[in-house]
Design a protein around this motif. Structure first.
Motif, short mmCIF file in Angstrom:
data_model
loop_
_atom_site.label_atom_id
_atom_site.label_comp_id
_atom_site.label_asym_id
_atom_site.label_seq_id
_atom_site.Cartn_x
_atom_site.Cartn_y
_atom_site.Cartn_z
N TYR A 1 -10.47 -3.64 -8.50
CA TYR A 1 -9.24 -4.16 -7.92
C TYR A 1 -9.40 -5.39 -6.86
O TYR A 1 -8.74 -6.47 -6.70
N ALA A 2 -10.65 -5.04 -6.04
CA ALA A 2 -10.76 -6.03 -5.01
C ALA A 2 -11.36 -7.07 -5.88
O ALA A 2 -10.79 -8.44 -5.16
N PRO B 1 -4.49 0.25 5.76
CA PRO B 1 -4.76 0.00 4.28
C PRO B 1 -4.47 -1.54 3.52
O PRO B 1 -5.47 -1.97 2.99
N TRP C 1 -7.21 2.18 -5.27
CA TRP C 1 -7.96 0.97 -5.02
C TRP C 1 -9.34 1.24 -5.30
O TRP C 1 -9.94 2.34 -4.82
N PHE D 1 -0.99 -0.13 -4.37
CA PHE D 1 -2.25 0.45 -4.42
C PHE D 1 -2.08 1.64 -3.45
O PHE D 1 -1.65 1.54 -2.40
N ILE E 1 -5.12 3.86 -0.94
CA ILE E 1 -6.45 4.19 -0.62
C ILE E 1 -7.19 5.41 -0.75
O ILE E 1 -8.45 5.67 -0.48
N MET F 1 -7.73 -3.57 1.72
CA MET F 1 -7.82 -4.20 0.51
C MET F 1 -8.12 -5.85 0.75
O MET F 1 -8.85 -6.22 -0.02
N SER G 1 -11.98 -6.16 1.59
CA SER G 1 -12.72 -5.82 0.37
C SER G 1 -12.59 -6.92 -0.53
O SER G 1 -13.48 -7.20 -1.57
N PRO H 1 0.79 -1.02 -0.10
CA PRO H 1 0.18 0.10 0.13
C PRO H 1 1.04 1.37 0.18
O PRO H 1 1.76 1.72 1.04
#
Length: 234
Positions: free
Chosen positions: A101-102, A147, A97, A134, A136, A151, A154, A90
């Motif tokens: 991407y999740a 962060p 993000w 990534f 946030i 990720m 999610s 992160p």
């Protein structure tokens, strides 16, 4: 089963969030196995040093490359696989993000999250290991644990077996494309505020139409950027 490793100098932060979130259910249901590696176990010298002043001067400290090299190598061994490993850092340098991407991360079998601290990590760690960076959002946090867990949370919630009803995840705001509609539960009347009549009647078509109108109304009002994106996709 997904293997997800966190490399962090404060493992209690990650442990507490996993234990008190749906991630614990993912572990109990054998959806994901979480490995938490304490970066200080890989520190240098008697004091297990993990950070040092930056070359070239300047304020702040940098996480050293050697402890991170050792921790990442150990995490890779834990994965029991040398392929399909995503090593994520992160960072403000990364792509912002989002739900796409999740969804992509939810299909990866082996994930290593590097939780940064201080001013960042030695650039050589990024060059040698990191597959993805990534962000946030356009703000700064004091550490990378939140962060990283954000990720992972999610992504893992999209894997069947984590939530009681996967349809709940598929109906979420950023999966569906519009913001969510209002939700109500008992009691029907509270301090002069009542549940809309349409939700009481049991007429599913009317309920669905009301919910869709509420999605559109909320999205136009609160996130016009999302509304434009949604309209252009139709």
């Amino acid at each position: 089963m997904k293997n997800i490793a966190f490399i962090t100098p404060v493992p209690s932060v990650i442990e507490t969030i996993i234990e008190n979130s749906m991630l614990r259910k993912a572990a109990e249901n054998n959806v994901a196995k979480f490995h938490i590696l304490d970066l200080r176990d890989f520190g240098i010298g008697d004091y297990k040093k993990i950070d040092h002043a930056p070359y070239g001067g300047g304020p702040g400290m940098i996480l050293m490359a050697e402890p991170l090299f050792s921790a990442i190598d150990d995490a890779i061994k834990v994965m029991n696989s040398s392929s399909d490993i995503r090593i994520i850092y992160p960072s403000p340098q990364g792509k912002k993000w989002n739900q796409k991407y999740a969804e992509g991360l939810s299909t990866s079998d082996n994930i290593i999250m590097i939780c940064g601290h201080y001013k960042g990590i030695d650039e050589r760690v990024i060059k040698k290991y990191v597959t993805d960076q990534f962000s946030i959002g356009d703000f700064v946090m004091t550490s990378g644990e939140i962060p990283a867990i954000l990720m992972v949370d999610s992504a893992v919630r999209l894997i069947p077996g984590t939530l009681n009803n996967i349809g709940s995840a598929l109906d979420d705001s950023f999966t569906y494309g519009l913001l969510d509609y209002p939700h109500y539960t008992r009691p029907r009347k509270l301090q002069e505020m009542e549940v809309p009549d349409v939700l009481i009647g049991g007429h599913h078509r009317n309920i669905n139409e009301w919910r869709e109108k509420q999605r559109v109304k909320r999205t136009k009002l609160n996130r016009n950027d999302l509304w434009k994106k949604y309209s252009n996709s139709k």
